[in-house]
Design a protein around this motif. Structure first.
Motif, PDB file in Angstrom:
ATOM      1  N   TYR A 116       0.834  -1.175  -0.094  1.00 20.66           N
ATOM      2  CA  TYR A 116      -0.076   0.072  -0.128  1.00 20.66           C
ATOM      3  C   TYR A 116       0.834   1.201   0.092  1.00 20.66           C
ATOM      4  CZ  TYR A 116      -3.951  -2.964   0.720  1.00 20.66           C
ATOM      5  OH  TYR A 116      -5.066  -3.938   0.761  1.00 20.66           O
ATOM      6  N   LYS A 117       2.007   1.210   0.030  1.00 17.93           N
ATOM      7  CA  LYS A 117       2.958   2.217  -0.171  1.00 17.93           C
ATOM      8  C   LYS A 117       2.970   3.095   1.113  1.00 17.93           C
ATOM      9  CE  LYS A 117       4.180   2.075  -5.076  1.00 17.93           C
ATOM     10  NZ  LYS A 117       3.692   0.558  -5.114  1.00 17.93           N
ATOM     11  N   VAL A 118       3.170   2.794   2.297  1.00 21.31           N
ATOM     12  CA  VAL A 118       3.030   3.657   3.485  1.00 21.31           C
ATOM     13  C   VAL A 118       4.238   3.343   4.425  1.00 21.31           C
ATOM     14  CG1 VAL A 118       1.797   4.007   5.618  1.00 21.31           C
ATOM     15  CG2 VAL A 118       0.229   3.084   3.675  1.00 21.31           C
ATOM     16  N   PRO A 119       4.873   4.522   4.535  1.00 21.93           N
ATOM     17  CA  PRO A 119       6.208   4.604   5.166  1.00 21.93           C
ATOM     18  C   PRO A 119       5.865   3.915   6.732  1.00 21.93           C
ATOM     19  CG  PRO A 119       5.987   6.607   4.318  1.00 21.93           C
ATOM     20  CD  PRO A 119       4.798   5.822   4.066  1.00 21.93           C
ATOM     21  N   LEU A 120       7.066   2.829   7.058  1.00 17.90           N
ATOM     22  CA  LEU A 120       6.864   2.141   8.358  1.00 17.90           C
ATOM     23  C   LEU A 120       8.228   2.378   8.815  1.00 17.90           C
ATOM     24  CD1 LEU A 120       5.470  -0.109   9.975  1.00 17.90           C
ATOM     25  CD2 LEU A 120       7.189  -1.657   9.296  1.00 17.90           C
ATOM     26  N   ILE A 121       8.389   2.986  10.234  1.00 14.38           N
ATOM     27  CA  ILE A 121       9.607   3.128  10.982  1.00 14.38           C
ATOM     28  C   ILE A 121       9.358   2.100  12.057  1.00 14.38           C
ATOM     29  CG2 ILE A 121      11.106   4.423  12.057  1.00 14.38           C
ATOM     30  CD1 ILE A 121       9.815   7.119  10.585  1.00 14.38           C
ATOM     31  N   SER A 122      10.044   0.906  11.836  1.00 11.95           N
ATOM     32  CA  SER A 122      10.118  -0.007  12.824  1.00 11.95           C
ATOM     33  C   SER A 122      10.998   0.327  14.141  1.00 11.95           C
ATOM     34  CB  SER A 122      10.470  -1.644  12.382  1.00 11.95           C
ATOM     35  OG  SER A 122      10.427  -2.242  13.413  1.00 11.95           O
ATOM     36  N   CYS A 123      10.393  -0.237  15.310  1.00 11.47           N
ATOM     37  CA  CYS A 123      11.166  -0.096  16.463  1.00 11.47           C
ATOM     38  C   CYS A 123      11.817  -1.397  16.978  1.00 11.47           C
ATOM     39  CB  CYS A 123      10.286   0.387  17.796  1.00 11.47           C
ATOM     40  SG  CYS A 123       9.572   1.986  17.598  1.00 11.47           S
ATOM     41  N   ALA A 124      12.097  -2.340  16.045  1.00 11.24           N
ATOM     42  CA  ALA A 124      12.493  -3.769  16.370  1.00 11.24           C
ATOM     43  C   ALA A 124      14.077  -3.651  15.765  1.00 11.24           C
ATOM     44  CB  ALA A 124      11.656  -4.604  15.793  1.00 11.24           C
ATOM     45  N   ALA A 125      14.694  -4.827  16.201  1.00  8.57           N
ATOM     46  CA  ALA A 125      16.086  -4.936  15.902  1.00  8.57           C
ATOM     47  C   ALA A 125      16.607  -5.423  14.826  1.00  8.57           C
ATOM     48  CB  ALA A 125      16.715  -5.325  17.368  1.00  8.57           C
ATOM     49  N   GLY A 126      15.810  -6.644  14.426  1.00  7.91           N
ATOM     50  CA  GLY A 126      16.433  -8.046  13.436  1.00  7.91           C
ATOM     51  C   GLY A 126      16.748  -7.020  12.121  1.00  7.91           C
ATOM     52  N   ILE A 127      18.212  -7.552  11.764  1.00  6.21           N
ATOM     53  CA  ILE A 127      18.574  -7.057  10.457  1.00  6.21           C
ATOM     54  C   ILE A 127      17.655  -7.273   9.190  1.00  6.21           C
ATOM     55  CG2 ILE A 127      20.010  -8.846  10.023  1.00  6.21           C
ATOM     56  CD1 ILE A 127      21.089  -5.417   9.460  1.00  6.21           C
ATOM     57  N   LYS A 128      17.009  -8.258   9.271  1.00  5.25           N
ATOM     58  CA  LYS A 128      16.306  -8.704   8.275  1.00  5.25           C
ATOM     59  C   LYS A 128      14.962  -7.553   7.793  1.00  5.25           C
ATOM     60  CE  LYS A 128      16.409 -13.795   8.302  1.00  5.25           C
ATOM     61  NZ  LYS A 128      15.730 -14.919   8.395  1.00  5.25           N
ATOM     62  N   ILE A 129      14.646  -6.699   8.991  1.00 10.86           N
ATOM     63  CA  ILE A 129      13.837  -5.746   8.342  1.00 10.86           C
ATOM     64  C   ILE A 129      14.054  -4.814   7.438  1.00 10.86           C
ATOM     65  CG2 ILE A 129      12.786  -3.799   9.710  1.00 10.86           C
ATOM     66  CD1 ILE A 129      12.989  -5.329  12.337  1.00 10.86           C
ATOM     67  N   VAL A 130      15.426  -4.738   7.323  1.00 12.05           N
ATOM     68  CA  VAL A 130      16.085  -3.520   6.343  1.00 12.05           C
ATOM     69  C   VAL A 130      16.995  -4.415   5.525  1.00 12.05           C
ATOM     70  CG1 VAL A 130      15.339  -1.648   7.927  1.00 12.05           C
ATOM     71  CG2 VAL A 130      17.604  -2.701   7.903  1.00 12.05           C
ATOM     72  N   GLU A 131      17.397  -5.081   5.451  1.00 15.84           N
ATOM     73  CA  GLU A 131      18.302  -5.937   4.870  1.00 15.84           C
ATOM     74  C   GLU A 131      17.774  -7.490   4.191  1.00 15.84           C
ATOM     75  OE1 GLU A 131      22.432  -6.313   5.816  1.00 15.84           O
ATOM     76  OE2 GLU A 131      22.433  -4.393   6.614  1.00 15.84           O
ATOM     77  N   PRO A 132      17.466  -7.387   2.784  1.00 17.14           N
ATOM     78  CA  PRO A 132      17.620  -6.565   1.858  1.00 17.14           C
ATOM     79  C   PRO A 132      16.623  -5.018   2.024  1.00 17.14           C
ATOM     80  CG  PRO A 132      16.451  -8.191   0.804  1.00 17.14           C
ATOM     81  CD  PRO A 132      16.875  -8.655   2.509  1.00 17.14           C
ATOM     82  N   VAL A 133      17.177  -4.096   1.521  1.00 19.92           N
ATOM     83  CA  VAL A 133      16.527  -2.871   1.650  1.00 19.92           C
ATOM     84  C   VAL A 133      15.044  -3.047   0.851  1.00 19.92           C
ATOM     85  CG1 VAL A 133      16.257  -0.377   0.964  1.00 19.92           C
ATOM     86  CG2 VAL A 133      18.299  -1.291   1.906  1.00 19.92           C
ATOM     87  N   LYS A 134      13.869  -2.489   1.688  1.00 21.06           N
ATOM     88  CA  LYS A 134      12.856  -2.479   1.220  1.00 21.06           C
ATOM     89  C   LYS A 134      12.232  -1.025   1.150  1.00 21.06           C
ATOM     90  CE  LYS A 134      12.337  -6.657   3.943  1.00 21.06           C
ATOM     91  NZ  LYS A 134      13.635  -6.458   4.336  1.00 21.06           N
ATOM     92  N   PRO A 135      11.879  -0.455   0.185  1.00 23.03           N
ATOM     93  CA  PRO A 135      11.716   0.862  -0.254  1.00 23.03           C
ATOM     94  C   PRO A 135      10.691   1.790   0.853  1.00 23.03           C
ATOM     95  CG  PRO A 135      11.139  -0.367  -2.197  1.00 23.03           C
ATOM     96  CD  PRO A 135      11.425  -1.298  -1.055  1.00 23.03           C
ATOM     97  N   TRP A 136       9.855   1.271   1.411  1.00 26.09           N
ATOM     98  CA  TRP A 136       8.936   1.906   2.239  1.00 26.09           C
ATOM     99  C   TRP A 136       9.169   1.150   3.902  1.00 26.09           C
ATOM    100  CZ3 TRP A 136       5.604   5.523   0.436  1.00 26.09           C
ATOM    101  CH2 TRP A 136       5.642   5.469  -0.876  1.00 26.09           C
ATOM    102  N   VAL A 137      10.347   0.548   4.103  1.00 24.73           N
ATOM    103  CA  VAL A 137      10.346   0.049   5.483  1.00 24.73           C
ATOM    104  C   VAL A 137      11.982   0.658   6.042  1.00 24.73           C
ATOM    105  CG1 VAL A 137      10.707  -1.898   7.071  1.00 24.73           C
ATOM    106  CG2 VAL A 137       9.160  -1.903   5.020  1.00 24.73           C
TER     107      VAL A 137
END
Length: 379
Positions: A116-137
């Motif tokens: 749905y293309k909504v920016p998400l700023i997670s408060c969690a630690a796992g590297i998988k959240i941002v690797e690989p890079v996901k445009p909206w996360v």
């Protein structure tokens, strides 16, 4: 005459309100584990975000736009997180989302914010959240890779070459386990025992007995409460003398309370907030940290945990993006991706198209030892 005077006052109030709130509210969503086993993570995150939103609204909002905050409790459950993120996106029509609190719940909602293309700023630690890079996360919590590096660097400097690891079988534990195994050769570390425990397990004696049989130099536990406290107590009961390391997942006073005297001497990488008053005055984060601690304590009657700092940083980044982008999700995403030099609770953020966490190991973590039931900065 009295009625005319009251009408005059009402008119003045309406005019003043219109001038203060010149723009339509910016609606933002939040997903936190406010209840359930990981409430010790989500509750300070919720508290922090509500405090910051109230503060900024009293100051006139963002470019004249008040913030309208919509918070939902995931209870730390993936299925519930998916239901709530769908509600935020489709029903509440938020501009951006802060949270969830856990790695598992974050990974569960990622496909929806991407779709749905909504920016998400997670408060969690796992590297998988941002690797690989996901445009909206994006995320504010320090990555487990940086935490592992901090522990392994200490091991290398202190002649620790053989370690046993015990990790929780959830998203956070799995990600930490992968980083522990992947980075070990780089630091000359041999993992002689690799054990798992369940999120609801209440006795890790069998796993620790197998670790003890391998005679490691140290033990590394990766999880969030209450499991790590059980590991600490079981090691003490077994008479194991090895140095015990914990992850940043236990960086709250609740861990010390749960582990009791078994917490003594444990070393962990953590954000500077736990030892803010022990930092040198030259540290660029110290002033912000002390200010946050004072405000939180005045409002809630207790000091904030490191987890509340994740929400603080998420709001700080989102505020910066909203100031530049306004109510345009695509522009908010782009602004977040280009954040530079933002001094936060957990480090100095420098995002890029290839880095949606933006922290480095120099500012993200310090090593802390538990001494006399409190945090002690290791130098």
């Amino acid at each position: 005459m009295r009625k005319l005077f009251l009408a005059f006052l009402v008119g003045i109030f309406l005019l003043t309100s219109a001038s203060v709130w010149a723009g339509k509210p910016y609606k933002i969503g939040a997903l936190f584990s406010i209840t359930g086993p990981t409430s010790f993570i989500g509750e300070p995150e919720r508290n922090t975000l509500e405090m910051l939103v109230e503060e900024i609204n009293k100051a006139g909002g963002i470019n004249g736009h008040p913030i309208k905050l919509v918070v939902y409790d995931t209870e730390g459950e993936e299925t519930n997180a998916v239901k709530k993120v769908t509600k935020l996106i489709i029903q509440d029509k938020v501009l951006a989302i802060i949270g969830p609190s856990r790695t598992g719940t974050t990974l569960a909602v990622v496909p929806f914010v991407e779709r749905y293309k909504v920016p998400l700023i997670s408060c969690a630690a796992g590297i998988k959240i941002v690797e690989p890079v996901k445009p909206w996360v994006f995320k504010t919590a320090q990555s487990d890779r940086l935490a592992v590096k901090k522990i392994y660097e200490y091991c290398r400097q202190n002649g620790i070459k053989k370690v046993g690891i015990i990790t929780v079988s959830n998203g956070f534990g799995q990600s930490g386990r992968e980083q522990l195994k992947a980075l070990a050769p780089e630091y000359g570390i041999e993992i002689v025992s690799d054990e798992l425990y369940g999120p609801k397990d209440s006795d890790m004696t069998p796993q620790l007995t197998r670790i003890r049989a391998k005679n490691p130099d140290a033990v590394i536990c990766w999880g969030t409460n209450p499991g790590p406290a059980t590991v600490a107590k079981n090691m003490k009961q077994l008479g194991m003398k090895q140095q015990l390391f914990m992850s940043h997942g236990v960086a709250s006073k609740r861990f010390i309370a749960l582990a009791g005297d078994a917490a003594e001497g444990i070393i962990l990488p953590a954000g500077k907030i736990l030892v803010a008053d022990q930092l040198p005055d030259s540290d660029p984060q110290k002033k912000l940290l002390l200010d946050y601690i004072a405000k939180y304590k005045a409002r809630y009657g207790e000091e904030p945990s490191t987890f509340g700092g994740h929400a603080y940083d998420a709001f700080l980044l989102l505020k910066t993006a909203l100031e530049k982008a306004g109510a345009d999700k695509a522009k908010i995403r782009e602004a977040l991706e280009n954040v530079k030099g933002i001094v936060g609770i957990h480090g100095i953020f420098n995002m890029s198209p290839t880095d949606h966490n933006g922290l480095d190991e120099k500012t993200a973590f310090v090593l802390i030892r538990i001494e006399n039931g409190n945090w002690k900065l290791m130098k």
